[in-house]
Design a protein around this motif. Structure first.
Motif, PDB file in Angstrom:
ATOM      1  N   ARG A   1       0.817  -1.205   0.000  1.00 55.52           N
ATOM      2  CA  ARG A   1       0.000   0.000   0.000  1.00 55.52           C
ATOM      3  C   ARG A   1       0.865   1.276   0.000  1.00 55.52           C
ATOM      4  NH1 ARG A   1      -1.802  -4.071   2.874  1.00 55.52           N
ATOM      5  NH2 ARG A   1      -0.841  -3.472   4.830  1.00 55.52           N
ATOM      6  N   CYS A   2       1.885   1.235  -0.892  1.00 57.61           N
ATOM      7  CA  CYS A   2       2.741   2.426  -0.997  1.00 57.61           C
ATOM      8  C   CYS A   2       3.005   2.755  -2.462  1.00 57.61           C
ATOM      9  CB  CYS A   2       4.034   2.236  -0.212  1.00 57.61           C
ATOM     10  SG  CYS A   2       5.042   0.861  -0.759  1.00 57.61           S
ATOM     11  N   ASP A   3       1.989   2.503  -3.313  1.00 58.55           N
ATOM     12  CA  ASP A   3       2.151   2.907  -4.710  1.00 58.55           C
ATOM     13  C   ASP A   3       1.732   4.378  -4.858  1.00 58.55           C
ATOM     14  OD1 ASP A   3      -0.582   2.776  -4.522  1.00 58.55           O
ATOM     15  OD2 ASP A   3      -0.840   1.139  -5.948  1.00 58.55           O
ATOM     16  N   ASP A   4       1.744   4.865  -6.099  1.00 59.35           N
ATOM     17  CA  ASP A   4       1.518   6.305  -6.291  1.00 59.35           C
ATOM     18  C   ASP A   4       0.124   6.756  -5.865  1.00 59.35           C
ATOM     19  OD1 ASP A   4       4.082   6.781  -7.073  1.00 59.35           O
ATOM     20  OD2 ASP A   4       3.667   6.404  -9.191  1.00 59.35           O
ATOM     21  N   SER A   5      -0.828   5.805  -5.761  1.00 55.08           N
ATOM     22  CA  SER A   5      -2.184   6.206  -5.360  1.00 55.08           C
ATOM     23  C   SER A   5      -2.312   6.272  -3.831  1.00 55.08           C
ATOM     24  CB  SER A   5      -3.205   5.202  -5.916  1.00 55.08           C
ATOM     25  OG  SER A   5      -3.058   3.963  -5.247  1.00 55.08           O
ATOM     26  N   SER A   6      -1.269   5.864  -3.130  1.00 53.77           N
ATOM     27  CA  SER A   6      -1.367   5.847  -1.656  1.00 53.77           C
ATOM     28  C   SER A   6      -0.881   7.177  -1.076  1.00 53.77           C
ATOM     29  CB  SER A   6      -0.541   4.697  -1.092  1.00 53.77           C
ATOM     30  OG  SER A   6       0.796   5.105  -0.970  1.00 53.77           O
ATOM     31  N   PRO A   7      -1.250   7.464   0.195  1.00 58.49           N
ATOM     32  CA  PRO A   7      -0.814   8.752   0.774  1.00 58.49           C
ATOM     33  C   PRO A   7       0.705   8.822   0.976  1.00 58.49           C
ATOM     34  CG  PRO A   7      -2.269   7.520   2.303  1.00 58.49           C
ATOM     35  CD  PRO A   7      -2.141   6.701   1.074  1.00 58.49           C
ATOM     36  N   HIS A   8       1.353   7.655   1.043  1.00 55.52           N
ATOM     37  CA  HIS A   8       2.804   7.654   1.285  1.00 55.52           C
ATOM     38  C   HIS A   8       3.512   6.768   0.264  1.00 55.52           C
ATOM     39  CE1 HIS A   8       1.959   9.583   5.111  1.00 55.52           C
ATOM     40  NE2 HIS A   8       1.041   8.654   5.326  1.00 55.52           N
ATOM     41  N   PRO A   9       3.719   7.245  -0.944  1.00 54.24           N
ATOM     42  CA  PRO A   9       4.380   6.394  -1.944  1.00 54.24           C
ATOM     43  C   PRO A   9       5.849   6.131  -1.573  1.00 54.24           C
ATOM     44  CG  PRO A   9       3.397   8.362  -2.948  1.00 54.24           C
ATOM     45  CD  PRO A   9       3.391   8.572  -1.468  1.00 54.24           C
ATOM     46  N   TYR A  10       6.269   4.895  -1.730  1.00 51.94           N
ATOM     47  CA  TYR A  10       7.675   4.509  -1.521  1.00 51.94           C
ATOM     48  C   TYR A  10       8.205   3.972  -2.840  1.00 51.94           C
ATOM     49  CZ  TYR A  10       7.936   4.816   3.641  1.00 51.94           C
ATOM     50  OH  TYR A  10       7.974   5.255   4.944  1.00 51.94           O
ATOM     51  N   ALA A  11       9.529   4.055  -3.013  1.00 52.88           N
ATOM     52  CA  ALA A  11      10.157   3.459  -4.195  1.00 52.88           C
ATOM     53  C   ALA A  11      10.511   2.008  -3.867  1.00 52.88           C
ATOM     54  CB  ALA A  11      11.416   4.231  -4.538  1.00 52.88           C
ATOM     55  N   ALA A  12      10.587   1.176  -4.911  1.00 55.56           N
ATOM     56  CA  ALA A  12      10.891  -0.241  -4.662  1.00 55.56           C
ATOM     57  C   ALA A  12      12.085  -0.695  -5.478  1.00 55.56           C
ATOM     58  CB  ALA A  12       9.677  -1.091  -5.012  1.00 55.56           C
ATOM     59  N   ASN A  13      12.915  -1.506  -4.845  1.00 53.41           N
ATOM     60  CA  ASN A  13      14.003  -2.188  -5.556  1.00 53.41           C
ATOM     61  C   ASN A  13      13.843  -3.679  -5.292  1.00 53.41           C
ATOM     62  OD1 ASN A  13      16.614  -3.471  -6.017  1.00 53.41           O
ATOM     63  ND2 ASN A  13      17.353  -1.394  -6.395  1.00 53.41           N
ATOM     64  N   VAL A  14      13.701  -4.451  -6.378  1.00 54.62           N
ATOM     65  CA  VAL A  14      13.425  -5.894  -6.214  1.00 54.62           C
ATOM     66  C   VAL A  14      14.635  -6.743  -6.570  1.00 54.62           C
ATOM     67  CG1 VAL A  14      10.932  -5.646  -6.588  1.00 54.62           C
ATOM     68  CG2 VAL A  14      12.440  -6.006  -8.561  1.00 54.62           C
ATOM     69  N   GLN A  15      15.808  -6.099  -6.674  1.00 55.76           N
ATOM     70  CA  GLN A  15      16.993  -6.839  -7.128  1.00 55.76           C
ATOM     71  C   GLN A  15      17.839  -7.510  -6.049  1.00 55.76           C
ATOM     72  OE1 GLN A  15      19.422  -4.762  -9.995  1.00 55.76           O
ATOM     73  NE2 GLN A  15      17.725  -4.507 -11.420  1.00 55.76           N
ATOM     74  N   PRO A  16      17.757  -7.126  -4.764  1.00 56.94           N
ATOM     75  CA  PRO A  16      18.669  -7.769  -3.813  1.00 56.94           C
ATOM     76  C   PRO A  16      18.540  -9.302  -3.846  1.00 56.94           C
ATOM     77  CG  PRO A  16      17.660  -5.865  -2.796  1.00 56.94           C
ATOM     78  CD  PRO A  16      16.967  -6.069  -4.119  1.00 56.94           C
ATOM     79  N   HIS A  17      19.714  -9.952  -3.900  1.00 59.47           N
ATOM     80  CA  HIS A  17      19.703 -11.415  -3.990  1.00 59.47           C
ATOM     81  C   HIS A  17      19.182 -12.067  -2.716  1.00 59.47           C
ATOM     82  CE1 HIS A  17      21.740 -10.756  -7.636  1.00 59.47           C
ATOM     83  NE2 HIS A  17      22.992 -10.844  -7.231  1.00 59.47           N
ATOM     84  N   SER A  18      19.253 -11.342  -1.605  1.00 59.77           N
ATOM     85  CA  SER A  18      18.825 -11.925  -0.328  1.00 59.77           C
ATOM     86  C   SER A  18      18.470 -10.811   0.643  1.00 59.77           C
ATOM     87  CB  SER A  18      19.957 -12.766   0.277  1.00 59.77           C
ATOM     88  OG  SER A  18      20.951 -11.894   0.777  1.00 59.77           O
ATOM     89  N   GLY A  19      17.959 -11.213   1.801  1.00 59.18           N
ATOM     90  CA  GLY A  19      17.628 -10.236   2.834  1.00 59.18           C
ATOM     91  C   GLY A  19      18.871  -9.528   3.345  1.00 59.18           C
ATOM     92  N   ALA A  20      19.963 -10.278   3.489  1.00 61.94           N
ATOM     93  CA  ALA A  20      21.201  -9.684   3.993  1.00 61.94           C
ATOM     94  C   ALA A  20      21.673  -8.594   3.039  1.00 61.94           C
ATOM     95  CB  ALA A  20      22.273 -10.761   4.149  1.00 61.94           C
ATOM     96  N   GLN A  21      21.510  -8.843   1.728  1.00 59.86           N
ATOM     97  CA  GLN A  21      21.964  -7.836   0.767  1.00 59.86           C
ATOM     98  C   GLN A  21      21.035  -6.631   0.691  1.00 59.86           C
ATOM     99  OE1 GLN A  21      23.140 -10.888  -2.029  1.00 59.86           O
ATOM    100  NE2 GLN A  21      24.997  -9.731  -2.368  1.00 59.86           N
ATOM    101  N   ALA A  22      19.762  -6.845   0.973  1.00 57.12           N
ATOM    102  CA  ALA A  22      18.849  -5.702   1.034  1.00 57.12           C
ATOM    103  C   ALA A  22      19.299  -4.782   2.173  1.00 57.12           C
ATOM    104  CB  ALA A  22      17.414  -6.185   1.259  1.00 57.12           C
ATOM    105  N   ASN A  23      19.627  -5.378   3.310  1.00 58.75           N
ATOM    106  CA  ASN A  23      20.078  -4.570   4.446  1.00 58.75           C
ATOM    107  C   ASN A  23      21.400  -3.873   4.133  1.00 58.75           C
ATOM    108  OD1 ASN A  23      17.831  -5.395   5.777  1.00 58.75           O
ATOM    109  ND2 ASN A  23      18.849  -6.853   7.118  1.00 58.75           N
ATOM    110  N   MET A  24      22.305  -4.615   3.486  1.00 59.21           N
ATOM    111  CA  MET A  24      23.608  -4.039   3.150  1.00 59.21           C
ATOM    112  C   MET A  24      23.433  -2.812   2.244  1.00 59.21           C
ATOM    113  SD  MET A  24      26.734  -5.943   1.303  1.00 59.21           S
ATOM    114  CE  MET A  24      28.225  -6.138   2.215  1.00 59.21           C
ATOM    115  N   ALA A  25      22.492  -2.897   1.315  1.00 58.81           N
ATOM    116  CA  ALA A  25      22.285  -1.774   0.395  1.00 58.81           C
ATOM    117  C   ALA A  25      21.829  -0.529   1.145  1.00 58.81           C
ATOM    118  CB  ALA A  25      21.267  -2.157  -0.668  1.00 58.81           C
ATOM    119  N   VAL A  26      20.979  -0.708   2.153  1.00 58.53           N
ATOM    120  CA  VAL A  26      20.549   0.457   2.948  1.00 58.53           C
ATOM    121  C   VAL A  26      21.759   1.025   3.698  1.00 58.53           C
ATOM    122  CG1 VAL A  26      19.096   1.243   4.868  1.00 58.53           C
ATOM    123  CG2 VAL A  26      18.163  -0.346   3.164  1.00 58.53           C
ATOM    124  N   PHE A  27      22.563   0.143   4.281  1.00 60.74           N
ATOM    125  CA  PHE A  27      23.736   0.625   5.021  1.00 60.74           C
ATOM    126  C   PHE A  27      24.663   1.404   4.080  1.00 60.74           C
ATOM    127  CE2 PHE A  27      23.456  -3.339   8.008  1.00 60.74           C
ATOM    128  CZ  PHE A  27      22.293  -2.834   8.539  1.00 60.74           C
TER     129      PHE A  27
END
Ligand SMILES: Cc1ncc(COP(=O)(O)O)c(C=O)c1O
Length: 435
Positions: free
Chosen positions: A90-116
């Motif tokens: 519920r964060c697409d452009d029609s929602s009050p709080h749109p977020y961007a999405a990246n679906v490429q991280p190979h794993s959860g650990a890499q998703a966290n690493m990308a934020v860091f």
């Protein structure tokens, strides 16, 4: 369930040794009870996407902006994954709080690493939940890159309630002023108050990352409060309660979107796994269906039923209950170790993992706890009646182990045989995949 029909692909017989290993694993899954909280069974459609020709394609970059030719169809798959993920949370452009999405991280650990990599520099301070209180390795454990590269500090649960100590989080955040406050957990059976954590982050002038890997399916179904809009970054795995292929995703406030994309590629990954991204899209599509909410409700009911049976059987549950898919069982107070109980349950084909409990006194290789989860058994159709039956088997295993006088406690062969038969007959009534 029709979408769970599956049979071993005949083409795999080209490699008889791998065919044999896959065949045996399928049999193990069918004939055993999976209570590992981070595992689940994907649909045949998810497996088909993952085993598709998309595995042949290199697609460094992002949809519409690739470093390789021939990306028109993988672009479609990745765009679908992004759009469905944003809709699901519920964060697409029609929602009050749109977020961007990246679906490429190979794993959860890499998703966290990308934020860091997006917001931190080596030596910066981070504050996350202590691993032995339920946090994850990537939240600053000294054995993980997150604890080696950054100044990692931790908050814990309250000793009495065994629930998150939000006042402690606040105190530490205000004293340490970390660059990043990390919320989310791998072994915490209670709901997390993201709104409160968002307020703490704001007061301390820090960014908030919520790693919702475990509870993502519950959040998607609206059965756990969403970290959106309280967190600047929301990371997740796709393979736990969310019931997709193994992988990671990142949702971020729009102002960080460009930096997050660069952190994933070229920052830390090469070519995206387009077959996995297509499988993620399939699973997000499944999670958008009303049946997914029914499934997640069953996950919750089953966890409650399991916790109640274990408690009535005289075992202690950390925090006295559950509000999600996890039940954390304290076997230490029954004079047992997590290692012994995990091994004994494994013998009767109930798969669990030993786990530290808050204020643990044993090593992570021994532990005083067992982590149980209901996502997989709920996917195969088990309900509260069956959870009571499984709970009673776990109670029985613990009771028998308690009577053993050998140093390493194991089950006598007659008990193993009897329980194995019971487990097998329950599993036969609830096949995972129908061919
Ligand atoms: C909260 C949390 N974050 C991140 C991860 C890491 O995910 P992966 O194993 O895909 O790297 C896990 C996995 O157990 C987890 O529980």
């Amino acid at each position: 369930m029709k979408e769970f029909s599956y049979s071993l692909p005949e083409s795999l017989r080209a490699d008889p040794e791998i065919f044999a290993s896959v065949e045996k694993e399928l049999k193990r899954q069918e004939e055993g009870l999976e209570l590992i909280a981070s595992e689940n069974y994907v649909s045949a459609a998810v497996m088909a996407a993952q085993g598709s020709v998309l595995t042949n394609k290199y697609a460094e970059g992002y949809p519409g902006k690739r470093y390789y030719g021939g990306c028109v169809y993988v672009d479609q798959a990745e765009t679908l994954a992004i759009d469905r993920l944003r809709k699901l949370f519920r964060c697409d452009d029609s929602s009050p709080h749109p977020y961007a999405a990246n679906v490429q991280p190979h794993s959860g650990a890499q998703a966290n690493m990308a934020v860091f990599m997006t917001v931190l520099k080596p030596g910066d301070t981070i504050l996350g939940m202590d691993l032995s209180h339920g946090g994850h390795l990537t939240h600053g454990s000294p054995v993980n890159f997150s604890g080696k590269i950054f100044q990692a500090h931790h908050y814990t649960v309250d000793r009495e309630t065994e629930r998150l100590d939000y006042e402690l989080v606040r105190e530490k955040a205000l004293t340490l002023r970390p660059k990043l406050l990390i919320a989310g957990a791998s072994a915490y059976p209670r709901a997390i108050d993201f709104e409160r954590l968002g307020k703490i982050a704001q007061e301390a002038g820090t960014l908030l990352m919520v790693d919702m890997a475990h509870i993502a399916g519950l959040v998607a179904a609206g059965l756990h409060a969403s970290p959106i809009p309280h967190a600047h970054f929301v990371t997740s795995t796709t393979h736990k309660t969310l019931r997709g292929p193994r992988g990671g995703v990142i949702l971020s406030r729009p102002e960080f979107a460009k930096q997050i994309n660069s952190a994933v590629f070229p920052g830390m990954q090469g070519g995206p796994l387009m077959h996995v991204i297509a499988a993620k899209a399939v699973s997000f599509g499944e999670a958008l269906k009303p049946e997914f909410v029914t499934y997640q409700k069953r996950v919750l009911e089953n966890a409650k039923a399991l916790a109640e049976t274990l408690t009535s059987g005289g075992l202690r549950i950390v925090s006295g209950g559950t509000e999600n898919h996890i039940v954390l069982l304290d076997v230490g107070t029954a004079g047992l170790t997590g290692k012994e109980v995990e091994a004994a349950l494994d013998q009767v084909h109930i798969t669990v993992n030993k786990n530290t409990i808050p204020f643990e006194t044993r090593s992570p290789f021994v532990t005083s706890g067992i982590r149980l989860g209901t996502p997989a058994v709920s996917s195969r159709g088990l309900g509260t009646k069956e959870m009571a039956q499984i709970g009673n088997w776990i109670v029985k295993v613990c009771e028998v182990l308690k009577t053993q006088t050998t140093e390493a406690k194991t089950l006598p062969p007659n008990i193993v045989e009897a329980l194995r038969k019971e487990v097998q007959s329950l599993c036969a009534r609830f096949p995972i995949y129908r061919s």
